[in-house]
Design a protein around this motif. Structure first.
Motif, PDB file in Angstrom:
ATOM      1  N   VAL A   1       0.836  -1.198   0.000  1.00  0.00           N
ATOM      2  CA  VAL A   1       0.000   0.000   0.000  1.00  0.00           C
ATOM      3  C   VAL A   1       0.873   1.251   0.000  1.00  0.00           C
ATOM      4  CG1 VAL A   1      -1.674   1.352   1.351  1.00  0.00           C
ATOM      5  CG2 VAL A   1      -1.971  -1.132   1.080  1.00  0.00           C
ATOM      6  N   GLY A   2       1.954   1.218   0.792  1.00  0.00           N
ATOM      7  CA  GLY A   2       2.842   2.378   0.876  1.00  0.00           C
ATOM      8  C   GLY A   2       3.702   2.526  -0.379  1.00  0.00           C
ATOM      9  N   GLY A   3       3.633   1.566  -1.272  1.00  0.00           N
ATOM     10  CA  GLY A   3       4.414   1.659  -2.513  1.00  0.00           C
ATOM     11  C   GLY A   3       5.879   1.291  -2.335  1.00  0.00           C
ATOM     12  N   TYR A   4       6.215   0.655  -1.193  1.00  0.00           N
ATOM     13  CA  TYR A   4       7.618   0.263  -0.983  1.00  0.00           C
ATOM     14  C   TYR A   4       7.938  -1.077  -1.650  1.00  0.00           C
ATOM     15  CZ  TYR A   4       7.313   3.840   2.616  1.00  0.00           C
ATOM     16  OH  TYR A   4       7.112   5.014   3.269  1.00  0.00           O
ATOM     17  N   ALA A   5       6.881  -1.867  -1.882  1.00  0.00           N
ATOM     18  CA  ALA A   5       7.111  -3.179  -2.497  1.00  0.00           C
ATOM     19  C   ALA A   5       5.953  -3.516  -3.412  1.00  0.00           C
ATOM     20  CB  ALA A   5       7.241  -4.253  -1.410  1.00  0.00           C
ATOM     21  N   SER A   6       6.242  -4.384  -4.403  1.00  0.00           N
ATOM     22  CA  SER A   6       5.173  -4.808  -5.320  1.00  0.00           C
ATOM     23  C   SER A   6       4.574  -6.114  -4.801  1.00  0.00           C
ATOM     24  CB  SER A   6       5.757  -5.039  -6.713  1.00  0.00           C
ATOM     25  OG  SER A   6       6.590  -6.181  -6.691  1.00  0.00           O
ATOM     26  N   PRO A   7       3.373  -6.490  -5.239  1.00  0.00           N
ATOM     27  CA  PRO A   7       2.815  -7.785  -4.829  1.00  0.00           C
ATOM     28  C   PRO A   7       3.768  -8.921  -5.215  1.00  0.00           C
ATOM     29  CG  PRO A   7       1.165  -6.478  -5.970  1.00  0.00           C
ATOM     30  CD  PRO A   7       2.449  -5.718  -6.095  1.00  0.00           C
ATOM     31  N   GLY A   8       4.477  -8.762  -6.301  1.00  0.00           N
ATOM     32  CA  GLY A   8       5.454  -9.775  -6.737  1.00  0.00           C
ATOM     33  C   GLY A   8       6.552  -9.955  -5.710  1.00  0.00           C
ATOM     34  N   ASP A   9       7.020  -8.837  -5.139  1.00  0.00           N
ATOM     35  CA  ASP A   9       8.071  -8.932  -4.105  1.00  0.00           C
ATOM     36  C   ASP A   9       7.585  -9.785  -2.949  1.00  0.00           C
ATOM     37  OD1 ASP A   9       9.829  -7.345  -5.492  1.00  0.00           O
ATOM     38  OD2 ASP A   9       9.064  -5.483  -4.609  1.00  0.00           O
ATOM     39  N   ILE A  10       6.350  -9.504  -2.520  1.00  0.00           N
ATOM     40  CA  ILE A  10       5.804 -10.222  -1.357  1.00  0.00           C
ATOM     41  C   ILE A  10       5.633 -11.706  -1.679  1.00  0.00           C
ATOM     42  CG2 ILE A  10       3.885 -10.305   0.315  1.00  0.00           C
ATOM     43  CD1 ILE A  10       5.550  -7.705   0.320  1.00  0.00           C
ATOM     44  N   ALA A  11       5.096 -11.980  -2.866  1.00  0.00           N
ATOM     45  CA  ALA A  11       4.911 -13.384  -3.252  1.00  0.00           C
ATOM     46  C   ALA A  11       6.269 -14.091  -3.341  1.00  0.00           C
ATOM     47  CB  ALA A  11       4.184 -13.474  -4.580  1.00  0.00           C
ATOM     48  N   GLY A  12       7.271 -13.384  -3.889  1.00  0.00           N
ATOM     49  CA  GLY A  12       8.623 -13.955  -3.992  1.00  0.00           C
ATOM     50  C   GLY A  12       9.172 -14.257  -2.606  1.00  0.00           C
ATOM     51  N   LEU A  13       8.990 -13.315  -1.689  1.00  0.00           N
ATOM     52  CA  LEU A  13       9.477 -13.509  -0.315  1.00  0.00           C
ATOM     53  C   LEU A  13       8.830 -14.737   0.321  1.00  0.00           C
ATOM     54  CD1 LEU A  13       9.629 -10.015   1.474  1.00  0.00           C
ATOM     55  CD2 LEU A  13      11.495 -11.523   0.794  1.00  0.00           C
TER      56      LEU A  13
END
Ligand code: ADP
Length: 602
Positions: free
Chosen positions: A292-304
């Motif tokens: 939401v804050g624009g610090y990460a993309s949904p892809g980053d989170i899924a990758g993590l």
């Protein structure tokens, strides 16, 4: 990482053990090991690559989804899918192939190391003093070859794969996680070091637990081998209940000790599992804010998330690795203990070979006590001329077998000396001493091989293996040929475990044939004819006359005939010769010998 800190705490002794294992057993197989490591690196890299792939796929998909109604979005999605599918499948195939190759290579290194350790152990045992067999029950010794070896194999494999493959996987995955979103990664990964302390304290307990379990396995192996070799006694004396209770208690002990071990072992996994869950929950919770804050993309989170899921089992494996290593070290210690046994009965530095032995034998003030302190021989002196037959008689425990053991140098005298042809037997080579003697005892050793092979062992070590003809001649003179020809396959008949398919008398005649074949100038007969029936004894007696002619013979026998014809009779009691003479002179004297005789015929 928990394992790392703990590994650094290896004791000096453990480090030496590992150093020896590496130098002597692993290093020679290093090319295979390094190749395994290479494929482990590929495996770790492909695992980490999933993180990138997932991120990329999700980011593109999100973008396409955002484009929504755009005219060519559907077309783009199709192109994307045809590109992504082969890449994912390709990465999986590379990962699968690497997994297979590294596993086969690592297993082959571990198995070869273990095979070579077993060979070293076995070689060392048969070089060690004969007395060592009295020190440790056979079952316990066998369990070093079976149980300890299994534990060590497991430890070796786990160490190779976990330390290299898993550490690499963890490092690669964490690196990719940091690339995707370093702040969040640091925040969620911080939970893992918390596990260090409980894991160390658990593994300390485990060390004690696994030692108890390994010792217990040795006990069970001993009891099983006793029980099975004594099966005849167990049946006929109705000892089944006693044996059931005895072994039952051991099996119960095993359950109890193993449960303790397993309970402690089982504590590590859940701790790491829960911490993994905390980390994943952390990614979800923080992820929303980051996106939401624009610090990460949904892809980053899924990758993590993908990487955390891939990491968890690796970290768990590393968490339990220390336990496996501790068990393995205990096993390695027990294995090297056997390999390191230094025989005390060895060739003296300037030992010479006994040659053309005439067979003069002399005991000079010989004293000997067994390791437990039992004084078996005390200040014993006598001289025997070449070709003489000496009968050793006397009450049991008098020291008769000990004399034979000392002549064959199964034990060394504590005081005094034994000389053959004037040479102290400690100054001649063991090989030539043993080559000059042939032992036939009441506990006959036959191996599960053919009749011919069992007789042939008599001359296995003399550079001139016995021919079939030699074997037959020996068998004939031991009155064994006829019964051998009646066996299913004649000389090629297998005798079964410990000669189980033959009668006591048949076994004894095979043992005599073996001694005939050996052709040694000094014969040691320890109740060699005790299992013979009257008929075969008569046959063997004439065979013995052939065998003993021209040789120096020590014979322990209760049968009158063998003793009667002896050149000298030594009557032994409490480790000393209390009477000696011929049968006639001793009977006339009316001492211990005459008394024993009278007892026998009363
Ligand atoms: P014999 O052959 O006359 O019956 P041994 O020579 O076998 O007597 O035994 C002499 C003494 O040594 C006995 O007291 C016996 O108990 C003891 N002995 C024999 N073998 C061993 C051993 N391996 N360990 C300890 N004591 C032993």
């Amino acid at each position: 990482m928990a394992t790392k800190t703990n590994l650094l705490k290896l004791k000096g002794e453990d480090k030496r053990l590992i150093g020896r294992l590496w130098q002597g057993y692993v290093y020679p197989l290093r090319s295979r090991l390094y190749l395994a490591f290479f494929f482990m690196i590929i495996l770790a890299a492909t695992t980490a690559a999933y993180g990138f792939l997932i991120k990329y796929i999700l980011d593109v998909a999100t973008e396409l989804g955002g484009a929504g109604a755009a005219s060519d979005a559907g077309e783009q999605a199709k192109r994307f899918a045809t590109l992504v599918v082969p890449v994912i499948v390709g990465v999986t195939i590379i990962s699968g192939i690497s997994m297979f190759i590294q596993s086969v290579l690592a297993n082959s290194v571990a198995l070869n190391v273990i095979g070579n350790l077993q060979k070293s152990m076995f070689g060392s045992i048969h070089k060690a003093d004969y007395a060592r067999f009295g020190r440790e029950p056979t079952g316990t010794l066998i369990s070093r070859f079976t149980n300890d070896v299994t534990i060590l194999t497991n430890a070796l494999l786990r160490t190779m794969t976990n330390l290299v493959r898993d550490v690499l996987t963890v490092v690669f995955c964490i690196a990719v996680m940091l690339m995707l979103d370093w702040q969040m990664s640091l925040l969620v990964l911080i939970v893992y070091p918390i596990a260090t302390w409980p894991i160390i304290s658990i593994s300390k307990k485990l060390r004690g637990n696994s030692k108890d379990v390994q010792e217990q396995v040795g006990v069970i192996t001993s009891q099983l081998s006793e029980s099975f070799t004594g099966a005849r006694m167990v049946r006929t004396y109705e000892l089944e209940d006693y044996e059931n209770r005895r072994l039952g208690k051991s099996f119960d002990d095993r359950v109890r000790l193993n449960l303790k071990l397993v309970t402690n072992k089982s504590r590590v996994d859940p701790i790491l599992e829960v911490l993994g869950g905390v980390a994943i929950a952390g990614v979800f919770a923080l992820g929303v804010y980051r996106v939401v804050g624009g610090y990460a993309s949904p892809g980053d989170i899924a990758g993590l998330l993908t990487l955390l899921l891939a990491l968890s089992p690796r970290i768990r494996a590393l968490g339990t690795l220390n336990n496996v290593i501790q068990e393995g070290l205990a096993a390695l210690h027990r294995i090297f203990e056997v390999i390191d046994e230094k025989p005390t009965i060895t060739d003296a530095q300037d030992a010479i070979a006994l040659e053309n032995v005439k067979g003069a034998l002399e005991f000079n003030n010989v004293s000997f006590a067994y390791e437990d302190g039992t004084q078996a021989i005390a200040s014993l002196s006598f001289k025997v001329k070449p070709g003489e037959t000496i009968a050793l008689v006397g009450p049991s425990g008098g020291g008769k077998s000990t004399i034979i053991n000392l002549i064959a140098r199964l034990y060394d005298v504590a005081e005094g000396s034994i000389k053959i042809d004037g040479m102290d037997i400690r100054n001649v080579t063991l090989a030539s001493l043993r080559g000059a003697t042939a032992l036939v005892s009441q506990d006959i050793t036959l191996f599960d091989d053919t009749v011919a092979a069992n007789i042939g062992f008599g001359r296995l070590n003399s550079n001139m293996d016995a021919s079939a003809e030699d074997i037959e001649i020996a068998a004939k003179s031991a009155a064994a040929h006829d019964f051998i020809m009646e066996l299913g396959d004649g000389y090629q008949t297998k005798v079964g475990e410990a000669g189980g398919k033959l009668s006591g008398g048949q076994k004894q005649r095979i043992a005599l044939a073996r001694a005939m074949l050996r052709g040694a100038p000094i014969l040691l007969l320890d109740e060699a004819t005790s299992a013979l029936d009257a008929q075969s004894e008569a046959k063997v007696q004439s065979a013995l006359d052939v065998l003993t002619a021209g040789r120096t013979v020590f014979v322990i026998a209760h049968r009158l005939s063998t003793v009667k014809t002896a050149d000298k009779i030594f009557v032994l009691d409490k480790g000393q010769i209390v009477e000696n003479g011929t049968h006639a002179s001793l009977m006339k004297k009316g001492g211990l010998y005459a008394k024993l005789r009278a007892l026998q015929f009363s």
